[in-house]
Design a protein around this motif. Structure first.
Motif, mmCIF file in Angstrom:
data_model
loop_
_atom_site.group_PDB
_atom_site.id
_atom_site.type_symbol
_atom_site.label_atom_id
_atom_site.label_comp_id
_atom_site.label_asym_id
_atom_site.label_seq_id
_atom_site.Cartn_x
_atom_site.Cartn_y
_atom_site.Cartn_z
ATOM 1 N N ARG A 92 0.829 -1.208 0.000
ATOM 2 C CA ARG A 92 0.000 0.000 0.000
ATOM 3 C C ARG A 92 0.862 1.257 0.000
ATOM 4 O O ARG A 92 0.565 2.219 -0.698
ATOM 5 C CB ARG A 92 -0.909 0.011 1.226
ATOM 6 N N GLN A 93 1.927 1.223 0.790
ATOM 7 C CA GLN A 93 2.817 2.381 0.845
ATOM 8 C C GLN A 93 3.508 2.595 -0.492
ATOM 9 O O GLN A 93 3.688 3.727 -0.934
ATOM 10 C CB GLN A 93 3.858 2.193 1.952
ATOM 11 N N TRP A 103 2.343 1.840 -3.535
ATOM 12 C CA TRP A 103 1.383 2.431 -4.461
ATOM 13 C C TRP A 103 1.074 3.873 -4.086
ATOM 14 O O TRP A 103 0.912 4.733 -4.958
ATOM 15 C CB TRP A 103 0.095 1.612 -4.501
ATOM 16 N N SER A 104 1.005 4.168 -2.802
ATOM 17 C CA SER A 104 0.766 5.533 -2.364
ATOM 18 C C SER A 104 1.921 6.441 -2.761
ATOM 19 O O SER A 104 1.698 7.563 -3.238
ATOM 20 C CB SER A 104 0.579 5.555 -0.850
ATOM 21 N N ASP A 105 3.144 5.973 -2.593
ATOM 22 C CA ASP A 105 4.308 6.770 -2.998
ATOM 23 C C ASP A 105 4.324 6.973 -4.513
ATOM 24 O O ASP A 105 4.643 8.065 -4.998
ATOM 25 C CB ASP A 105 5.606 6.094 -2.561
ATOM 26 N N TYR A 116 1.703 6.991 -6.545
ATOM 27 C CA TYR A 116 0.642 7.938 -6.877
ATOM 28 C C TYR A 116 1.058 9.358 -6.531
ATOM 29 O O TYR A 116 0.808 10.288 -7.282
ATOM 30 C CB TYR A 116 -0.643 7.562 -6.134
ATOM 31 N N TYR A 117 1.724 9.528 -5.384
ATOM 32 C CA TYR A 117 2.173 10.856 -4.973
ATOM 33 C C TYR A 117 3.188 11.414 -5.963
ATOM 34 O O TYR A 117 3.166 12.594 -6.284
ATOM 35 C CB TYR A 117 2.771 10.786 -3.572
ATOM 36 N N THR A 153 1.340 12.509 -9.221
ATOM 37 C CA THR A 153 0.322 13.542 -9.092
ATOM 38 C C THR A 153 0.558 14.757 -9.982
ATOM 39 O O THR A 153 -0.371 15.215 -10.649
ATOM 40 C CB THR A 153 0.185 13.974 -7.621
#
Length: 110
Positions: free
Chosen positions: A78-79, A81-83, A85-86, A89
């Motif tokens: 999850r981290q 994919w979050s990184d 996506y960030y 952005t």
């Protein structure tokens, strides 16, 4: 009392530095303990008592370790994919603006 009278320190230091009296406490129930799988021993965090682990203790620890590893792997994914996506952005902002403009038709559907 004079300004240089340190007679009070002796009794205060004795009280403050005295080892705690654990005889008044209830006996430890060893609920919070760690199980070392390699040597097969359990150690209590609270009182430091050590004993040999039973088969159920070892099975419980192995199950806990496997569930913890799965949860950590899931959180790391999850981290990641979050990184990602960030980081993406700034590149997605023009696409979002274009999508918001072109999402609705000018025609009224009724």
């Amino acid at each position: 009392m004079a300004w240089n009278d340190d007679s009070w320190r002796d009794s205060y230091d004795d009280w403050k530095l005295a080892s705690p009296d654990y005889e008044d406490e209830e006996p430890c129930d060893h609920e919070d303990h760690e199980t070392d799988i390699l040597d097969g021993r359990c150690r209590c965090y609270r009182c430091g008592h050590s004993w040999y682990a039973t088969a159920t203790d070892i099975d419980r620890e192995l199950r806990f370790q496997s569930e913890f590893a799965e949860a950590m792997e899931r959180e790391e994914r999850r981290q990641w994919w979050s990184d990602l996506y960030y980081k993406m952005t700034p590149f997605l902002r023009p696409w979002r603006r274009w999508r918001a403009r072109n999402q609705y038709d000018d025609e009224i559907p009724f």
